[in-house]
Structure formats: structure tokens, C-alpha cells
Write a protein that holds these residues in place. Sequence first.
Motif, PDB file in Angstrom:
ATOM      1  N   PRO A 128      18.604  -7.073  -5.101  1.00 10.77           N
ATOM      2  CA  PRO A 128      17.850  -7.188  -4.007  1.00 10.77           C
ATOM      3  C   PRO A 128      16.701  -6.303  -4.096  1.00 10.77           C
ATOM      4  CG  PRO A 128      20.130  -7.264  -3.562  1.00 10.77           C
ATOM      5  CD  PRO A 128      20.064  -6.920  -4.780  1.00 10.77           C
ATOM      6  N   LEU A 129      15.504  -6.606  -3.833  1.00  8.44           N
ATOM      7  CA  LEU A 129      14.296  -5.803  -3.977  1.00  8.44           C
ATOM      8  C   LEU A 129      14.262  -4.717  -3.069  1.00  8.44           C
ATOM      9  CD1 LEU A 129      11.242  -5.420  -5.018  1.00  8.44           C
ATOM     10  CD2 LEU A 129      10.627  -6.981  -2.835  1.00  8.44           C
ATOM     11  N   ARG A 130      14.527  -4.779  -1.819  1.00  5.11           N
ATOM     12  CA  ARG A 130      14.658  -3.650  -1.147  1.00  5.11           C
ATOM     13  C   ARG A 130      15.496  -2.582  -1.201  1.00  5.11           C
ATOM     14  NH1 ARG A 130      11.918  -2.591   3.716  1.00  5.11           N
ATOM     15  NH2 ARG A 130      11.047  -4.739   3.960  1.00  5.11           N
ATOM     16  N   PHE A 131      16.702  -3.122  -1.578  1.00  8.54           N
ATOM     17  CA  PHE A 131      17.781  -2.597  -1.980  1.00  8.54           C
ATOM     18  C   PHE A 131      17.711  -1.430  -2.893  1.00  8.54           C
ATOM     19  CE2 PHE A 131      21.219  -2.549  -5.379  1.00  8.54           C
ATOM     20  CZ  PHE A 131      22.264  -1.848  -4.846  1.00  8.54           C
ATOM     21  N   ILE A 132      17.154  -1.919  -4.100  1.00  7.12           N
ATOM     22  CA  ILE A 132      16.957  -1.040  -5.315  1.00  7.12           C
ATOM     23  C   ILE A 132      15.563  -0.086  -5.127  1.00  7.12           C
ATOM     24  CG2 ILE A 132      15.583  -2.673  -6.719  1.00  7.12           C
ATOM     25  CD1 ILE A 132      17.977   0.082  -7.789  1.00  7.12           C
ATOM     26  N   SER A 133      14.458  -0.684  -4.512  1.00 11.15           N
ATOM     27  CA  SER A 133      13.488   0.058  -4.270  1.00 11.15           C
ATOM     28  C   SER A 133      13.516   1.169  -3.235  1.00 11.15           C
ATOM     29  CB  SER A 133      12.193  -0.980  -3.738  1.00 11.15           C
ATOM     30  OG  SER A 133      12.040  -2.016  -4.528  1.00 11.15           O
ATOM     31  N   GLU A 134      14.001   1.013  -2.312  1.00 10.55           N
ATOM     32  CA  GLU A 134      14.239   2.041  -1.118  1.00 10.55           C
ATOM     33  C   GLU A 134      14.986   3.066  -1.803  1.00 10.55           C
ATOM     34  OE1 GLU A 134      14.977   0.445   2.453  1.00 10.55           O
ATOM     35  OE2 GLU A 134      13.120  -0.086   2.772  1.00 10.55           O
ATOM     36  N   ASN A 135      15.968   2.906  -2.701  1.00 16.82           N
ATOM     37  CA  ASN A 135      16.903   3.836  -3.129  1.00 16.82           C
ATOM     38  C   ASN A 135      16.273   4.622  -4.261  1.00 16.82           C
ATOM     39  OD1 ASN A 135      19.739   4.101  -2.361  1.00 16.82           O
ATOM     40  ND2 ASN A 135      19.556   1.790  -2.300  1.00 16.82           N
ATOM     41  N   LEU A 136      14.805   4.161  -4.809  1.00 18.84           N
ATOM     42  CA  LEU A 136      14.291   5.011  -5.626  1.00 18.84           C
ATOM     43  C   LEU A 136      12.993   5.521  -4.866  1.00 18.84           C
ATOM     44  CD1 LEU A 136      14.274   2.500  -8.736  1.00 18.84           C
ATOM     45  CD2 LEU A 136      16.012   4.393  -8.105  1.00 18.84           C
ATOM     46  N   GLY A 137      13.091   5.554  -3.551  1.00 17.43           N
ATOM     47  CA  GLY A 137      11.964   6.196  -2.806  1.00 17.43           C
ATOM     48  C   GLY A 137      10.594   5.340  -2.714  1.00 17.43           C
ATOM     49  N   ALA A 138      10.782   4.024  -2.813  1.00 12.93           N
ATOM     50  CA  ALA A 138       9.493   3.114  -2.703  1.00 12.93           C
ATOM     51  C   ALA A 138       9.536   2.591  -1.345  1.00 12.93           C
ATOM     52  CB  ALA A 138       9.532   2.141  -3.882  1.00 12.93           C
ATOM     53  N   LYS A 139       8.276   2.533  -0.898  1.00 13.43           N
ATOM     54  CA  LYS A 139       8.244   1.652   0.333  1.00 13.43           C
ATOM     55  C   LYS A 139       7.836   0.322   0.177  1.00 13.43           C
ATOM     56  CE  LYS A 139       5.634   1.850   4.700  1.00 13.43           C
ATOM     57  NZ  LYS A 139       4.400   2.573   5.375  1.00 13.43           N
ATOM     58  N   VAL A 140       8.624  -0.583   0.751  1.00 13.29           N
ATOM     59  CA  VAL A 140       8.314  -2.134   0.756  1.00 13.29           C
ATOM     60  C   VAL A 140       7.596  -2.737   1.728  1.00 13.29           C
ATOM     61  CG1 VAL A 140       9.504  -4.163   0.083  1.00 13.29           C
ATOM     62  CG2 VAL A 140      10.418  -2.101  -0.751  1.00 13.29           C
ATOM     63  N   THR A 141       6.561  -3.507   1.554  1.00  9.42           N
ATOM     64  CA  THR A 141       6.092  -4.332   2.641  1.00  9.42           C
ATOM     65  C   THR A 141       5.930  -5.718   1.899  1.00  9.42           C
ATOM     66  OG1 THR A 141       3.683  -3.573   1.521  1.00  9.42           O
ATOM     67  CG2 THR A 141       4.858  -2.622   3.652  1.00  9.42           C
ATOM     68  N   TRP A 142       5.657  -6.755   2.776  1.00  7.90           N
ATOM     69  CA  TRP A 142       5.501  -8.145   2.093  1.00  7.90           C
ATOM     70  C   TRP A 142       4.471  -9.074   3.038  1.00  7.90           C
ATOM     71  CZ3 TRP A 142       9.831  -6.401   4.895  1.00  7.90           C
ATOM     72  CH2 TRP A 142      10.132  -6.999   5.764  1.00  7.90           C
ATOM     73  N   SER A 143       4.042  -9.897   2.566  1.00  6.97           N
ATOM     74  CA  SER A 143       2.851 -10.778   3.015  1.00  6.97           C
ATOM     75  C   SER A 143       3.096 -12.327   2.339  1.00  6.97           C
ATOM     76  CB  SER A 143       1.518 -10.448   3.193  1.00  6.97           C
ATOM     77  OG  SER A 143       0.799 -11.395   3.593  1.00  6.97           O
TER      78      SER A 143
END
Length: 274
Positions: free
Chosen positions: A50-65
Motif C-alpha cells: 500500500p502506497l501510504r503504508f510504505i511512504s509514511e514509514n519512510l518519512g514521506a508525506k502523501v497527497t492525492w488528486s
Amino acid sequence: MKKVLTGIFAAFILSISSPAYAADMQIKVEGITIASAVKPEMKNNRTMVPLRFISENLGAKVTWSGSEFTLAKSDMLVILKLKSRTAMKNGKPALLDATPYIKNDRIMVPLRFIAETFNCSVGFRNSTVSVEPAPFVLDGVKVKALQYEVNYTMGSIVEEINGSAYIEAIYHIFDNKGSKSNPPASYTSSVIELTRGDYYMSGKFDFLDQKGNSIKQFYLYTLSHSEGNPSVMLYDATEKQWYSFTYPAFQSIDKFIETAGKNGFLTTISDTNP
């Protein structure tokens, strides 16, 4: 003999692509197993998560449109689209090794692409995928932990974050502070008997080296008796300088701390709050 080896290889590929393998797969970041409501799975020999699952655990902020998703961390900005193998990394096209898709209302993306984009190494052993972020180095010193202290009416809580990705993400929020400022007219580390117009210390952040020595300290002060988006100021204790700050930035830090706690990267050092 060649046919035997080919058969063994084919069986191996089939096994790692099977639902049983996917169900048993574990994702570890810096040695800590992180779990998601939607489990990782193998698609065409690629580990999809899952995108948010891995990205946030690597310190990245996720937004979408719509069907477009943006990942931001430090000086890296990545844009992904559903059903497209072409991503944009800091404005330049990059080819993904698998196409993002939706599963159970989650965007599934190739783990290796996301991890390596944010300077992490990826290793595979049995049914475990290990992701190791690069160490966070501050002023030439490797950061081991971030201690976070909050004062309450009757005591305080001190917690420690040990995940490099979280520590780096929080530091960059501080590093993007506003302009220099004069100290508030009235500020305090106590939350007892605050009056309107006082700034109280809403968080003390201490970046520590491998021996537990302080490398950099920041204090956040919030205007008391305010509603909505209260005024926030930052004191850089290392520089002994005040800066303007924003409440949304404060909320971003709080969100990273919350996520770090949820995923096992937060330890309570002391709790004197009854």
C-alpha cells in the motif's frame, strides 16, 4: 540436468508468487515489522505494498488528486498515477517496475521503487523484505534518536523516536522554519495558570548522537487561549534564535510522531503525568 534446474527455478518463482507466500510476507523497516490492513502481495515477481503504508514509514508525506498521487520528502517530489508505469521524480520521468493499482481501497505500488527513491536499500530473505533507510546525518554527526518532551499540568512525558526516516522528516520540517523573530512578550515552559497572550512550550525536541549527546534542540511555543490555527513560534536552542512557525507544520510533526508510535518506532522514556 538443465531441465531439472529450470523446473526448480520455475517452482521457486511460482512459490514466491503464490497467495500463501504473500500472506506470510513481512515488511521490516530498520528491523521493525510494520503491518498494514491490506497485506503486501507479489505481482509479476514484484513486491506490491500500500502506497501510504510504505511512504509514511519512510518519512514521506502523501497527497492525492483524482488518480494522481504525490509523495514529498525533503528535496524529493514524486508523482505517480494509477495504471501508469511512468512516474515523475523532481520533474523527470522515471519508469516503475510495476503498474500501481487499487486493492481494497488502497493504492498498491512497487516497494523497491518507493524505497530506493527515498534512498533506502531493500533486501529479501525467505518471506521477509527488509528496508533500510540511509542513516540521517546532522552537522556531520549520525543521529541515533529524537527525544520529544511535552509538559502537562502535573508532570511531563518524554518519548524517543528511533526510526531514521521519521527523524529526518521531522528535522526537515524544523529546517524549513520561517523568518527570524523577536521573542514573544511572555512565554513559559509551564502550563499552570496561563493567561491570554502567553506562549507555552508545547514541545521540546532534542536530536541525539550515538552516545545520547544533543546535536540540535528545538522548542515549540503555542499561543494560549487561542482557537482554530493558533500562533506558533520556534526557538532554536542551538542557535539561541527565535523564528516564526506555523500550526500546520506543527500538526505535520505531530502526525509523524503518531505514525511512528503506531508502527513501533516510539518508546516512552519517562511519564510523570498522573
